[in-house]
Design a protein around this motif. Structure first.
Motif, PDB file in Angstrom:
ATOM      1  N   ALA A 196       0.811  -1.217   0.000  1.00 14.17           N
ATOM      2  CA  ALA A 196       0.000   0.000   0.000  1.00 14.17           C
ATOM      3  C   ALA A 196       0.846   1.269   0.000  1.00 14.17           C
ATOM      4  CB  ALA A 196      -0.938  -0.002   1.213  1.00 14.17           C
ATOM      5  N   GLU A 197       2.072   1.166  -0.540  1.00 11.55           N
ATOM      6  CA  GLU A 197       2.907   2.356  -0.646  1.00 11.55           C
ATOM      7  C   GLU A 197       2.555   3.193  -1.866  1.00 11.55           C
ATOM      8  OE1 GLU A 197       5.108  -0.959  -2.802  1.00 11.55           O
ATOM      9  OE2 GLU A 197       3.800  -0.712  -1.059  1.00 11.55           O
ATOM     10  N   GLY A 198       1.801   2.613  -2.793  1.00 11.74           N
ATOM     11  CA  GLY A 198       1.384   3.328  -3.998  1.00 11.74           C
ATOM     12  C   GLY A 198       2.372   3.155  -5.128  1.00 11.74           C
ATOM     13  N   ILE A 199       1.931   2.508  -6.205  1.00 16.89           N
ATOM     14  CA  ILE A 199       2.789   2.268  -7.361  1.00 16.89           C
ATOM     15  C   ILE A 199       2.042   2.717  -8.613  1.00 16.89           C
ATOM     16  CG2 ILE A 199       4.042   0.565  -8.728  1.00 16.89           C
ATOM     17  CD1 ILE A 199       4.146  -1.201  -6.234  1.00 16.89           C
ATOM     18  N   GLY A 200       2.701   3.535  -9.425  1.00 15.53           N
ATOM     19  CA  GLY A 200       2.111   3.991 -10.671  1.00 15.53           C
ATOM     20  C   GLY A 200       2.950   3.587 -11.866  1.00 15.53           C
ATOM     21  N   LYS A 201       2.386   3.718 -13.045  1.00 14.18           N
ATOM     22  CA  LYS A 201       3.109   3.426 -14.270  1.00 14.18           C
ATOM     23  C   LYS A 201       4.228   4.435 -14.454  1.00 14.18           C
ATOM     24  CE  LYS A 201       2.438   2.951 -19.272  1.00 14.18           C
ATOM     25  NZ  LYS A 201       1.481   3.047 -20.393  1.00 14.18           N
ATOM     26  N   VAL A 202       5.437   3.958 -14.841  1.00 17.05           N
ATOM     27  CA  VAL A 202       6.570   4.855 -15.047  1.00 17.05           C
ATOM     28  C   VAL A 202       6.722   5.164 -16.530  1.00 17.05           C
ATOM     29  CG1 VAL A 202       7.733   4.003 -12.977  1.00 17.05           C
ATOM     30  CG2 VAL A 202       8.212   2.933 -15.197  1.00 17.05           C
ATOM     31  N   SER A 203       7.552   6.131 -16.805  1.00 17.14           N
ATOM     32  CA  SER A 203       7.778   6.537 -18.185  1.00 17.14           C
ATOM     33  C   SER A 203       8.573   5.491 -18.947  1.00 17.14           C
ATOM     34  CB  SER A 203       8.533   7.868 -18.219  1.00 17.14           C
ATOM     35  OG  SER A 203       7.808   8.874 -17.547  1.00 17.14           O
ATOM     36  N   ALA A 204       8.478   5.535 -20.262  1.00 16.07           N
ATOM     37  CA  ALA A 204       9.208   4.594 -21.114  1.00 16.07           C
ATOM     38  C   ALA A 204      10.696   4.659 -20.808  1.00 16.07           C
ATOM     39  CB  ALA A 204       8.949   4.919 -22.583  1.00 16.07           C
ATOM     40  N   GLY A 205      11.329   3.492 -20.739  1.00 15.02           N
ATOM     41  CA  GLY A 205      12.755   3.411 -20.462  1.00 15.02           C
ATOM     42  C   GLY A 205      13.089   3.263 -19.000  1.00 15.02           C
ATOM     43  N   GLU A 206      12.140   3.519 -18.105  1.00 20.75           N
ATOM     44  CA  GLU A 206      12.364   3.352 -16.677  1.00 20.75           C
ATOM     45  C   GLU A 206      11.914   1.958 -16.233  1.00 20.75           C
ATOM     46  OE1 GLU A 206      10.587   6.420 -14.384  1.00 20.75           O
ATOM     47  OE2 GLU A 206      11.350   8.050 -15.634  1.00 20.75           O
ATOM     48  N   THR A 207      12.523   1.482 -15.147  1.00 25.73           N
ATOM     49  CA  THR A 207      12.145   0.172 -14.612  1.00 25.73           C
ATOM     50  C   THR A 207      10.827   0.276 -13.857  1.00 25.73           C
ATOM     51  OG1 THR A 207      14.455  -0.484 -14.399  1.00 25.73           O
ATOM     52  CG2 THR A 207      12.843  -1.738 -13.111  1.00 25.73           C
ATOM     53  N   GLN A 208       9.872  -0.543 -14.249  1.00 22.15           N
ATOM     54  CA  GLN A 208       8.552  -0.503 -13.620  1.00 22.15           C
ATOM     55  C   GLN A 208       8.577  -1.202 -12.270  1.00 22.15           C
ATOM     56  OE1 GLN A 208       5.331   0.862 -14.589  1.00 22.15           O
ATOM     57  NE2 GLN A 208       5.122   0.336 -12.427  1.00 22.15           N
ATOM     58  N   PRO A 209       8.336  -0.485 -11.156  1.00 20.05           N
ATOM     59  CA  PRO A 209       8.208  -1.167  -9.857  1.00 20.05           C
ATOM     60  C   PRO A 209       6.995  -2.078  -9.861  1.00 20.05           C
ATOM     61  CG  PRO A 209       8.470   1.213  -9.584  1.00 20.05           C
ATOM     62  CD  PRO A 209       8.181   0.968 -11.035  1.00 20.05           C
ATOM     63  N   GLN A 210       7.054  -3.141  -9.073  1.00 22.15           N
ATOM     64  CA  GLN A 210       5.951  -4.085  -8.962  1.00 22.15           C
ATOM     65  C   GLN A 210       5.622  -4.289  -7.477  1.00 22.15           C
ATOM     66  OE1 GLN A 210       4.330  -4.957 -11.497  1.00 22.15           O
ATOM     67  NE2 GLN A 210       5.733  -4.709 -13.221  1.00 22.15           N
ATOM     68  N   PRO A 211       4.384  -4.645  -7.170  1.00 23.96           N
ATOM     69  CA  PRO A 211       4.027  -4.881  -5.755  1.00 23.96           C
ATOM     70  C   PRO A 211       4.747  -6.110  -5.208  1.00 23.96           C
ATOM     71  CG  PRO A 211       2.241  -5.538  -7.213  1.00 23.96           C
ATOM     72  CD  PRO A 211       3.233  -4.836  -8.072  1.00 23.96           C
ATOM     73  N   GLU A 212       5.277  -5.991  -4.018  1.00 24.71           N
ATOM     74  CA  GLU A 212       5.909  -7.102  -3.319  1.00 24.71           C
ATOM     75  C   GLU A 212       5.115  -7.400  -2.064  1.00 24.71           C
ATOM     76  OE1 GLU A 212       9.987  -6.292  -2.566  1.00 24.71           O
ATOM     77  OE2 GLU A 212      10.520  -6.028  -4.691  1.00 24.71           O
ATOM     78  N   PHE A 213       4.698  -8.652  -1.917  1.00 24.64           N
ATOM     79  CA  PHE A 213       3.842  -9.044  -0.808  1.00 24.64           C
ATOM     80  C   PHE A 213       4.612  -9.920   0.181  1.00 24.64           C
ATOM     81  CE2 PHE A 213       0.070  -7.290  -2.515  1.00 24.64           C
ATOM     82  CZ  PHE A 213       0.061  -7.517  -3.878  1.00 24.64           C
ATOM     83  N   THR A 214       4.575  -9.541   1.444  1.00 20.66           N
ATOM     84  CA  THR A 214       5.105 -10.375   2.526  1.00 20.66           C
ATOM     85  C   THR A 214       3.915 -10.841   3.347  1.00 20.66           C
ATOM     86  OG1 THR A 214       7.173  -9.138   2.610  1.00 20.66           O
ATOM     87  CG2 THR A 214       6.627 -10.497   4.517  1.00 20.66           C
ATOM     88  N   PHE A 215       3.557 -12.108   3.174  1.00 18.12           N
ATOM     89  CA  PHE A 215       2.345 -12.634   3.804  1.00 18.12           C
ATOM     90  C   PHE A 215       2.605 -13.008   5.263  1.00 18.12           C
ATOM     91  CE2 PHE A 215      -0.915 -13.013   0.591  1.00 18.12           C
ATOM     92  CZ  PHE A 215      -0.205 -12.867  -0.584  1.00 18.12           C
TER      93      PHE A 215
END
Length: 264
Positions: A100-119
């Motif tokens: 729930a830190e908030g992830i948005g689409k990044v610009s072309a050429g940048e590495t896209q962050p993805q959600p990481e879940f620790t259950f």
């Protein structure tokens, strides 16, 4: 880092995402709702139905749970969070995570962050060990083990991760098989049940005779609270003549302390 994901497995967990705010003003407007995640032959995770970040780069907030439920899932009404309901049978854990830190689409050429879940575990684990004590016969096998004073109706608030139980604490969960009662003592199985409760009523059937006993889970460690979610408890049941002498060891997946008692 946790253990790797199981390979080639469907419905590992499900995710709901909200756009724009971690706590939406209207819970009925999920960006996507209760989407299942699977793993491929290499353990890589993917949604069953491919999901994409919003083109406007507005951030997403993710909430996940396991085991996946379709019948038990209730999408959020405008004023309330989504919920998931189960009937506990003792064989499945309930787990929860959020990104729930908030992830948005990044610009072309940048590495896209993805959600990481620790259950995290939302139930406690109770493991059972049977021991043949003085005066108890040889060659006797147990055929079933039950906890008979538990609640089995559970409901998860998907936004907060709070798991609540309903109903009277007079329901049973258990397992059955063919388990030798030996001097050396062998762990025979485990049950997953409501966290927070420390008094267990236990029923064991051996050679057609039903034995009943009770045990209170305690902890000798100040870092571990008896009955907490994510804590494992070893309950040793020693059969002496016509008695069962119970003892319980509580662990956070490692040994930490024990209690004991005797019943007639």
């Amino acid at each position: 880092a946790g253990p790797p994901s199981p390979k080639s497995t469907e419905d590992l967990f499900a995710v709901t995402a909200y756009k724009g705010a971690a706590v939406p003003t209207d819970y009925s407007t999920a960006y996507f709702d209760n989407e299942a995640v699977n793993s491929d032959a290499e353990g890589k995770l993917n949604f069953t139905n491919t999901q994409y970040y919003p083109a406007d780069a507005e951030k997403l907030f993710f909430y996940a749970y396991s085991p996946v439920s379709t019948d038990g899932y209730t999408a959020g009404p405008a004023s309330g969070a989504p919920t998931v309901a189960w009937t506990i049978n003792g064989t499945q854990d309930i787990m929860y995570a959020k990104a729930a830190e908030g992830i948005g689409k990044v610009s072309a050429g940048e590495t896209q962050p993805q959600p990481e879940f620790t259950f995290g575990h939302l139930l406690k684990q109770v493991r059972f060990k049977l021991v043949k004590g003085e005066g108890f016969g040889d060659g006797i096998y147990a055929s079933s083990v039950k906890i008979t004073n538990c609640r089995t109706q559970a409901s998860l608030n998907l936004m907060t991760g709070d798991l609540t139980f309903e109903g009277d604490a007079n329901q049973s969960i258990g397992f059955s098989g063919n388990y030798a009662i030996q001097k050396s003592g062998v762990e025979i199985g485990s049950l997953l049940c409501q966290a927070g409760e420390t008094d267990l009523d236990i029923e064991i059937v051996a050679a057609g005779v039903t034995y009943k006993t009770s045990v209170t889970l305690t902890s000798s460690s100040t870092d571990i609270t008896a009955g907490d979610a994510g804590v494992s408890h070893l309950v040793t049941l020693t059969f002496i003549g016509t008695q069962i002498v119970p003892s319980a060891t509580i662990t956070d997946w490692v040994d930490a302390g024990e209690t004991s008692g005797t019943i007639q």
